[in-house]
Design a protein around this motif. Structure first.
Motif, short mmCIF file in Angstrom:
data_model
loop_
_atom_site.label_atom_id
_atom_site.label_comp_id
_atom_site.label_asym_id
_atom_site.label_seq_id
_atom_site.Cartn_x
_atom_site.Cartn_y
_atom_site.Cartn_z
N GLU A 57 0.99 -1.21 -0.14
CA GLU A 57 0.01 0.21 0.05
C GLU A 57 0.88 1.33 -0.08
OE1 GLU A 57 -3.07 -0.59 2.90
OE2 GLU A 57 -3.53 1.63 2.73
N VAL A 58 1.86 1.35 0.87
CA VAL A 58 2.91 2.47 1.00
C VAL A 58 3.50 2.63 -0.55
CG1 VAL A 58 5.19 3.22 1.79
CG2 VAL A 58 3.47 2.21 3.31
N ALA A 59 3.91 1.56 -1.23
CA ALA A 59 4.44 1.54 -2.37
C ALA A 59 3.50 2.32 -3.44
CB ALA A 59 5.26 0.28 -2.88
N ARG A 60 2.32 1.85 -3.25
CA ARG A 60 1.38 2.25 -4.47
C ARG A 60 1.09 3.39 -4.16
NH1 ARG A 60 -2.57 -2.71 -4.10
NH2 ARG A 60 -1.56 -4.10 -5.95
N ASP A 61 0.77 4.08 -3.12
CA ASP A 61 0.36 5.33 -2.95
C ASP A 61 1.70 6.23 -2.79
OD1 ASP A 61 -2.06 4.37 -2.41
OD2 ASP A 61 -1.79 4.70 -0.28
N LEU A 62 2.74 5.85 -2.93
CA LEU A 62 4.02 6.93 -2.69
C LEU A 62 4.38 7.67 -4.10
CD1 LEU A 62 6.44 7.20 -0.82
CD2 LEU A 62 7.79 5.67 -2.50
#
Ligand code: DC
Length: 225
Positions: A57-62
């Protein structure tokens, strides 16, 4: 022209890649910095190292921006330059956890290809650049060094930073890491897949000279190609 450098941690490949890019006057793409940027943000959001879904999720939203020049890769997340902050030991640990999440790898591979398409000629460094990300690269290198030499270099760095460690501890860590890390670049050891440069008994200047001469031998006009 695309040049890839993959290989073992501690082999000197990052510094060699940066110096090679500077010599050829093309941008340097430090792909480890991208895994580190995700790791950095994970720590900001207190996502734990084993929370695979949270990491994804962090990677997708970064919102991550890379500025690749012949002597540097600068990274910002959400508009903030984190190029120095991503070098901490905590971020290194988080980045290693990030690198184990395959969907995150897939995402970063796409981003690396996008960046590469925008750059045209560049030197890219990581552990899957020649095998996965840019399989059609003009020149592919695998940079290695024997475990004892890499352990000694790491020990020297730790001592310089004032950290306590013994040679045996560092060597054990180096050998453990190798077993996990080699998966991505091992295919490049197939005959003819890449040029293997063993830096065990070479100075940094010798490594860069060697890489540069291979590139100039194989690519007629490294910058224009
Ligand atoms: O090279 P480095 O230490 O900055 O890389 C940070 C982490 O990301 C490290 O655990 C290796 C991993 N990595 C990766 O799996 N694939 C890449 N292309 C680059 C780095």
């Amino acid at each position: 022209m695309v040049i890839t450098l993959d290989g073992q941690a501690g082999s000197g490949k990052s510094t060699a890649a940066r110096k090679l890019a500077a010599r050829l006057d093309v941008p340097y793409l430090d792909t480890g910095a991208m895994y580190r940027a995700v790791g950095y943000q994970m720590l900001q959001e207190a996502v734990s190292l084993d929370d695979t879904a949270g990491i994804l999720e962090v990677a997708r939203d970064l919102d991550m921006q890379l500025d690749c020049g012949p002597t540097h890769t600068r990274v910002s997340v959400f508009g903030r330059d984190v190029s120095e902050a991503i070098r901490s030991l905590d971020v290194s640990r988080a980045a290693a956890a990030v690198a184990r999440v395959q969907p995150v790898r897939d995402l970063l591979v796409c981003k690396q290809r996008e960046i590469g398409a925008g750059l045209g000629a560049f030197v890219s460094e990581g552990r899957d650049q020649g095998s996965v990300v840019f399989p059609d690269a003009d020149v592919k290198f695998v940079v290695t060094a024997d475990a004892g030499k890499r352990a000694q270099r790491r020990l020297d760095d730790l001592h310089a930073e004032g950290e306590e460690a013994t040679f045996d501890e560092v060597l054990t860590h180096v050998i453990e890491r190798d077993a996990n890390d080699a998966r991505q670049w091992e295919p490049l050891l197939e005959p003819g897949a890449a040029i293997v440069v063993d830096t065990s008994d070479m100075t940094l200047a010798e490594v860069v000279d060697t890489l540069e001469s291979y590139v100039r031998e194989r690519v007629v006009d490294p910058v224009g190609a």
